[in-house]
Enzyme design. Structure first.
Site, PDB file in Angstrom:
ATOM      1  N   SER A  73       1.054  -1.275  -0.491  1.00 21.04           N
ATOM      2  CA  SER A  73      -0.215  -0.010  -0.146  1.00 21.04           C
ATOM      3  C   SER A  73       0.654   1.458   0.009  1.00 21.04           C
ATOM      4  O   SER A  73       2.366   1.427   0.237  1.00 21.04           O
ATOM      5  CB  SER A  73      -0.502   0.271   1.620  1.00 21.04           C
ATOM      6  OG  SER A  73      -1.819   0.846   1.351  1.00 21.04           O
ATOM      7  N   ASP A  74       0.871   1.986  -0.661  1.00 25.42           N
ATOM      8  CA  ASP A  74       1.029   3.802  -0.286  1.00 25.42           C
ATOM      9  C   ASP A  74      -0.255   5.040  -0.131  1.00 25.42           C
ATOM     10  O   ASP A  74      -0.932   4.169  -0.666  1.00 25.42           O
ATOM     11  CB  ASP A  74       1.598   3.738  -1.571  1.00 25.42           C
ATOM     12  CG  ASP A  74       2.837   4.848  -1.524  1.00 25.42           C
ATOM     13  OD1 ASP A  74       3.858   4.929  -1.120  1.00 25.42           O
ATOM     14  OD2 ASP A  74       3.028   5.795  -2.527  1.00 25.42           O
TER      15      ASP A  74
END
Length: 199
Positions: free
Chosen positions: A70-71
């Site tokens: 995730s970012d």
């Protein structure tokens, strides 16, 4: 088994709400946008690359094991705001966000050896006006230093937020609804593979 390719304690806390168990795995990537990338393309690439890096660090993985990457980025007028290196950076970012709307984009990527499931969640965040003294005090609190866009909505900066349109958990770092949907999809795929193998 589910693996989380992140060092973020905020993502770990959020994932605990929807996953019965998971393990952490290292995932170091070069977080630099390409010249022709839009913010949405960049954040999605980062999530996928983190999942890929995590996958490489899992010693043994099978079709029932998945790695979640995730970012999260803060975007103001199509410009990505990174993490502040010094007070001036924080001051410029929060002054630019003051009394206007910006976007927080969080990408999630769930991956195993054969499949990549991904999504980008975009939330509009509206700040009230923030004066210079408030920015100075906020910087001195130590909270902005490791935060994209120089703020954490779940912390002291929550008072700057007039409203949000979208996912609160996504702004914190992991969109719970969308992540759970990807996990359910991955579980269904794994079950189908197991059933096919049993025939």
């Amino acid at each position: 088994m589910l693996y989380l390719a992140s060092k973020s304690p905020r993502r770990q806390e959020l994932l605990n709400q929807i996953a019965e168990q998971f393990e952490l795995v290292a995932a170091d990537v070069n977080e630099i946008a390409l010249a022709d990338e839009t913010p949405k393309q960049f954040v999605l690439r980062m999530a996928i690359e983190k999942a890929q890096a995590g996958l490489k660090n899992v010693v043994t993985i099978n079709s029932n094991d998945w790695v979640l990457g995730s970012d999260t980025i803060v975007v103001n007028d199509d410009v990505i705001l990174g993490k502040p290196k010094e007070f001036n950076d924080c001051q410029q970012m929060l002054s630019a966000l003051s009394d206007k709307k910006h976007q927080v984009m969080t990408a999630i990527a769930l991956m195993n050896n054969d499949t990549v499931l991904s999504e980008v969640v975009i939330t509009d965040v509206m700040f009230r006006a923030i004066d210079e003294d408030e920015i100075q005090r906020y910087w001195q609190s130590g909270e902005p230093q490791d935060k994209a866009g120089s703020y954490g909505i779940q912390g002291l900066a929550g008072k700057f937020v007039k409203r949000i349109e979208g996912s609160y958990s996504s702004v914190v770092g992991l969109p719970l609804f969308e992540t759970e949907q990807l996990l359910l999809s991955a579980k269904a795929r794994s079950k189908n593979l197991t059933n096919k193998g049993a025939k």
